[in-house]
Write a protein that holds these residues in place. Structure first.
Motif, PDB file in Angstrom:
ATOM      1  N   GLY A   1      79.356  75.991  95.192  1.00 10.85           N
ATOM      2  CA  GLY A   1      80.005  76.914  96.111  1.00 10.85           C
ATOM      3  C   GLY A   1      79.032  77.533  97.091  1.00 10.85           C
ATOM      4  N   SER A   2      79.576  78.026  98.208  1.00 14.81           N
ATOM      5  CA  SER A   2      78.768  78.696  99.221  1.00 14.81           C
ATOM      6  C   SER A   2      79.616  79.759  99.903  1.00 14.81           C
ATOM      7  CB  SER A   2      78.255  77.689 100.254  1.00 14.81           C
ATOM      8  OG  SER A   2      77.498  78.331 101.266  1.00 14.81           O
ATOM      9  N   ALA A   3      79.053  80.949 100.064  1.00 14.30           N
ATOM     10  CA  ALA A   3      79.721  82.005 100.828  1.00 14.30           C
ATOM     11  C   ALA A   3      79.546  81.695 102.311  1.00 14.30           C
ATOM     12  CB  ALA A   3      79.129  83.365 100.484  1.00 14.30           C
ATOM     13  N   THR A   4      80.629  81.718 103.052  1.00 16.81           N
ATOM     14  CA  THR A   4      80.605  81.207 104.416  1.00 16.81           C
ATOM     15  C   THR A   4      80.163  82.234 105.455  1.00 16.81           C
ATOM     16  OG1 THR A   4      82.910  81.798 104.848  1.00 16.81           O
ATOM     17  CG2 THR A   4      82.494  79.646 103.835  1.00 16.81           C
ATOM     18  N   GLN A   5      79.667  81.696 106.565  1.00 19.13           N
ATOM     19  CA  GLN A   5      79.427  82.445 107.790  1.00 19.13           C
ATOM     20  C   GLN A   5      79.959  81.614 108.949  1.00 19.13           C
ATOM     21  OE1 GLN A   5      75.774  85.027 108.023  1.00 19.13           O
ATOM     22  NE2 GLN A   5      74.836  83.177 107.222  1.00 19.13           N
ATOM     23  N   SER A   6      80.122  82.245 110.102  1.00 17.94           N
ATOM     24  CA  SER A   6      80.523  81.506 111.299  1.00 17.94           C
ATOM     25  C   SER A   6      79.495  81.744 112.397  1.00 17.94           C
ATOM     26  CB  SER A   6      81.907  81.938 111.791  1.00 17.94           C
ATOM     27  OG  SER A   6      82.208  81.277 113.016  1.00 17.94           O
ATOM     28  N   PRO A   7      78.478  80.882 112.499  1.00 18.70           N
ATOM     29  CA  PRO A   7      77.471  81.075 113.551  1.00 18.70           C
ATOM     30  C   PRO A   7      78.056  80.978 114.951  1.00 18.70           C
ATOM     31  CG  PRO A   7      77.228  78.925 112.505  1.00 18.70           C
ATOM     32  CD  PRO A   7      78.208  79.688 111.682  1.00 18.70           C
ATOM     33  N   THR A   8      79.105  80.183 115.107  1.00 24.62           N
ATOM     34  CA  THR A   8      79.746  80.082 116.421  1.00 24.62           C
ATOM     35  C   THR A   8      80.357  81.418 116.821  1.00 24.62           C
ATOM     36  OG1 THR A   8      80.202  77.723 116.120  1.00 24.62           O
ATOM     37  CG2 THR A   8      81.529  78.901 117.752  1.00 24.62           C
ATOM     38  N   LEU A   9      81.115  82.019 115.912  1.00 24.69           N
ATOM     39  CA  LEU A   9      81.724  83.319 116.199  1.00 24.69           C
ATOM     40  C   LEU A   9      80.654  84.384 116.410  1.00 24.69           C
ATOM     41  CD1 LEU A   9      84.273  85.065 116.433  1.00 24.69           C
ATOM     42  CD2 LEU A   9      84.187  85.385 113.948  1.00 24.69           C
ATOM     43  N   MET A  10      79.593  84.351 115.619  1.00 25.57           N
ATOM     44  CA  MET A  10      78.524  85.336 115.757  1.00 25.57           C
ATOM     45  C   MET A  10      77.872  85.239 117.135  1.00 25.57           C
ATOM     46  SD  MET A  10      76.929  84.844 111.936  1.00 25.57           S
ATOM     47  CE  MET A  10      75.753  86.195 111.899  1.00 25.57           C
ATOM     48  N   GLY A  11      77.593  84.015 117.575  1.00 28.26           N
ATOM     49  CA  GLY A  11      76.988  83.826 118.889  1.00 28.26           C
ATOM     50  C   GLY A  11      77.905  84.261 120.012  1.00 28.26           C
ATOM     51  N   GLN A  12      79.187  83.933 119.885  1.00 26.51           N
ATOM     52  CA  GLN A  12      80.161  84.330 120.906  1.00 26.51           C
ATOM     53  C   GLN A  12      80.248  85.849 121.020  1.00 26.51           C
ATOM     54  OE1 GLN A  12      83.634  82.383 119.376  1.00 26.51           O
ATOM     55  NE2 GLN A  12      83.289  80.488 120.522  1.00 26.51           N
ATOM     56  N   ARG A  13      80.387  86.508 119.876  1.00 28.81           N
ATOM     57  CA  ARG A  13      80.530  87.968 119.889  1.00 28.81           C
ATOM     58  C   ARG A  13      79.262  88.636 120.430  1.00 28.81           C
ATOM     59  NH1 ARG A  13      84.997  86.761 119.610  1.00 28.81           N
ATOM     60  NH2 ARG A  13      86.569  87.267 118.028  1.00 28.81           N
ATOM     61  N   ALA A  14      78.104  88.123 120.054  1.00 30.05           N
ATOM     62  CA  ALA A  14      76.846  88.705 120.537  1.00 30.05           C
ATOM     63  C   ALA A  14      76.747  88.598 122.054  1.00 30.05           C
ATOM     64  CB  ALA A  14      75.662  88.012 119.872  1.00 30.05           C
ATOM     65  N   ALA A  15      77.116  87.445 122.597  1.00 31.55           N
ATOM     66  CA  ALA A  15      77.062  87.252 124.048  1.00 31.55           C
ATOM     67  C   ALA A  15      78.062  88.156 124.757  1.00 31.55           C
ATOM     68  CB  ALA A  15      77.331  85.787 124.380  1.00 31.55           C
ATOM     69  N   GLN A  16      79.258  88.271 124.205  1.00 28.75           N
ATOM     70  CA  GLN A  16      80.276  89.132 124.811  1.00 28.75           C
ATOM     71  C   GLN A  16      79.830  90.592 124.822  1.00 28.75           C
ATOM     72  OE1 GLN A  16      83.532  88.114 122.259  1.00 28.75           O
ATOM     73  NE2 GLN A  16      84.026  86.216 123.351  1.00 28.75           N
ATOM     74  N   ILE A  17      79.267  91.037 123.710  1.00 32.53           N
ATOM     75  CA  ILE A  17      78.771  92.414 123.636  1.00 32.53           C
ATOM     76  C   ILE A  17      77.620  92.611 124.618  1.00 32.53           C
ATOM     77  CG2 ILE A  17      77.533  94.046 122.148  1.00 32.53           C
ATOM     78  CD1 ILE A  17      79.204  92.897 119.800  1.00 32.53           C
ATOM     79  N   GLY A  18      76.726  91.614 124.701  1.00 32.92           N
ATOM     80  CA  GLY A  18      75.599  91.703 125.625  1.00 32.92           C
ATOM     81  C   GLY A  18      76.044  91.835 127.071  1.00 32.92           C
ATOM     82  N   LEU A  19      77.042  91.059 127.467  1.00 34.35           N
ATOM     83  CA  LEU A  19      77.548  91.136 128.838  1.00 34.35           C
ATOM     84  C   LEU A  19      78.138  92.512 129.139  1.00 34.35           C
ATOM     85  CD1 LEU A  19      79.226  87.624 129.236  1.00 34.35           C
ATOM     86  CD2 LEU A  19      77.140  88.439 130.348  1.00 34.35           C
TER      87      LEU A  19
ATOM     88  N   ASP B   1      76.260  80.165 103.533  1.00 36.67           N
ATOM     89  CA  ASP B   1      76.342  79.673 104.913  1.00 36.67           C
ATOM     90  C   ASP B   1      77.641  78.921 105.151  1.00 36.67           C
ATOM     91  OD1 ASP B   1      74.102  80.745 106.092  1.00 36.67           O
ATOM     92  OD2 ASP B   1      72.847  78.975 105.783  1.00 36.67           O
ATOM     93  N   GLY B   2      78.056  78.104 104.159  1.00 39.37           N
ATOM     94  CA  GLY B   2      79.221  77.254 104.381  1.00 39.37           C
ATOM     95  C   GLY B   2      78.941  76.198 105.429  1.00 39.37           C
ATOM     96  N   SER B   3      77.730  75.636 105.389  1.00 38.06           N
ATOM     97  CA  SER B   3      77.295  74.677 106.406  1.00 38.06           C
ATOM     98  C   SER B   3      78.032  73.347 106.280  1.00 38.06           C
ATOM     99  CB  SER B   3      75.793  74.429 106.269  1.00 38.06           C
ATOM    100  OG  SER B   3      75.514  73.775 105.041  1.00 38.06           O
ATOM    101  N   PRO B   4      78.061  72.559 107.354  1.00 38.05           N
ATOM    102  CA  PRO B   4      78.701  71.238 107.284  1.00 38.05           C
ATOM    103  C   PRO B   4      78.098  70.351 106.196  1.00 38.05           C
ATOM    104  CG  PRO B   4      78.320  71.855 109.566  1.00 38.05           C
ATOM    105  CD  PRO B   4      77.632  72.893 108.731  1.00 38.05           C
ATOM    106  N   GLU B   5      76.785  70.434 106.004  1.00 36.40           N
ATOM    107  CA  GLU B   5      76.141  69.592 104.997  1.00 36.40           C
ATOM    108  C   GLU B   5      76.583  69.967 103.590  1.00 36.40           C
ATOM    109  OE1 GLU B   5      71.709  67.849 103.824  1.00 36.40           O
ATOM    110  OE2 GLU B   5      71.910  69.347 105.412  1.00 36.40           O
ATOM    111  N   VAL B   6      76.678  71.257 103.310  1.00 40.39           N
ATOM    112  CA  VAL B   6      77.135  71.677 101.984  1.00 40.39           C
ATOM    113  C   VAL B   6      78.619  71.380 101.803  1.00 40.39           C
ATOM    114  CG1 VAL B   6      77.712  73.747 100.647  1.00 40.39           C
ATOM    115  CG2 VAL B   6      75.363  73.337 101.356  1.00 40.39           C
ATOM    116  N   ALA B   7      79.412  71.556 102.850  1.00 34.99           N
ATOM    117  CA  ALA B   7      80.835  71.226 102.758  1.00 34.99           C
ATOM    118  C   ALA B   7      81.016  69.756 102.395  1.00 34.99           C
ATOM    119  CB  ALA B   7      81.530  71.541 104.078  1.00 34.99           C
ATOM    120  N   GLN B   8      80.180  68.909 102.962  1.00 37.89           N
ATOM    121  CA  GLN B   8      80.244  67.482 102.639  1.00 37.89           C
ATOM    122  C   GLN B   8      79.827  67.237 101.190  1.00 37.89           C
ATOM    123  OE1 GLN B   8      77.799  65.024 105.160  1.00 37.89           O
ATOM    124  NE2 GLN B   8      78.779  63.138 104.505  1.00 37.89           N
TER     125      GLN B   8
END
Length: 317
Positions: free
Chosen positions: A268-286, A250-257
């Motif tokens: 270690g943690s493999a990262t994701q970007s939930p912000t980017l995922m949400g943005q792209r999903a909304a853009q595709i939906g529109l 996830d690469g979450s803020p809590e694990v980064a801390q």
């Protein structure tokens, strides 16, 4: 004059709305006069999904003259509840559904029903058959990345376990990628892969406690997500096992801390970007609502590894 909501007040409102058990209660995040949108997330108590919901809302609200009317619901990682929530969205005749599937298989029938009703469906985080489009992290590559680091940290040997998660394609991909990395290390022995931590902190505590009782020589764990990994770390610390090595995803803020603390068991943690995922999903939906299907039905996002060594340069979510 209404006060503009900050990220903190928005998240607090969501957490109050879903309640202590992640119930099906909804929060109407935006009462715009544009398209009616249902956002179904796995569990708003997990910040990863709260970030996705927030990014979807922000993106859909960018056109102030035609801002979407958004309803956000949380299933508390309950596939039956999520199925009922999608059924309710169909009844309400929403035009677009953005969903993070809890169970990729069981939700298929309801997604098919939604599509038959003319509703556009975009899956996020995990795939579900029948959706118009999906935005996901390359889970297999991420799982492999995380477990390769686990093997390196262990010096290529030791007893290792995997704490699994919900039955969706994201969890399956992570486990498959992890197994690929572990199988490539002849000195590593996998002692357990069947325990389901539910992708929650409590689940991580429960399954790690069970693992330590069954496998006293356990030296490493891959947790399906950061919350589960944090729970596993807590259980190991309570048991006095400070020699355990844990990686997650996830690469979450809590694990980064935590990675900035030399005493942490999480390396270690493999990262994701939930912000980017949400943005792209909304853009595709529109675009789907305008009759513009995406060039690629599945948008696959890359993952990077955040560790103690590089966390200072990690940008986070």
């Amino acid at each position: 004059m209404p006060m503009k909501r900050t990220w903190r007040t928005w998240l607090l409102a969501l957490l109050l709305a879903v309640g202590p058990v992640g119930s099906a209660l909804a929060t109407h995040a935006n009462h715009g006069k544009g398209p009616r949108v249902g956002v179904l997330v796995s569990d708003l108590r997990n910040p990863f999904f709260a970030y996705i919901a927030r990014a979807v809302e922000s993106t859909l609200a960018e056109d102030s003259r035609n801002a979407a009317h958004i309803t956000v619901v949380s299933s508390g990682f309950d596939p039956q509840r999520q199925d009922e929530q999608l059924k309710e969205m169909i009844r309400q005749r929403v035009q677009l559904v953005i969903v993070t599937p809890v169970d990729s298989t069981s939700l298929h029938a309801r997604v098919t029903e939604a599509r038959a009703a003319g509703i556009k469906v975009v899956a996020v985080d995990a795939l579900v058959q029948g959706a118009d489009a999906a935005v996901v992290t390359d889970s297999r590559a991420a799982g492999k990345l995380s477990c390769e680091h686990l093997v390196r940290t262990l010096g290529g040997k030791g007893e290792v376990a995997i704490i699994d998660g919900p039955p969706n394609t994201a969890a399956v991909g992570r486990v498959n990628g992890c197994r690929e990395a572990l199988n490539a290390a002849p000195g590593v022995r996998v002692v357990s892969m069947a325990l389901n931590g539910g992708a929650t902190k409590d689940g991580g505590v429960e399954q790690m406690t069970r693992l330590l009782a069954r496998h006293p020589k356990l030296s490493g764990v891959f947790a399906i997500n950061d919350l589960c990994g944090i729970g596993a770390e807590l259980a190991a610390q309570v048991a006095g096992r400070r020699d355990i090595v844990i990686t997650a995803m996830d690469g979450s803020p809590e694990v980064a801390q935590r990675l900035q603390d030399p005493a942490t068991l999480i390396v270690g943690s493999a990262t994701q970007s939930p912000t980017l995922m949400g943005q792209r999903a909304a853009q595709i939906g529109l675009k789907l609502l305008k009759g513009q299907p995406p060039q690629q039905r599945v948008l696959l996002l890359p993952s990077k590894l955040v560790t103690r060594e590089n966390v200072d340069g990690y940008g986070g979510w």
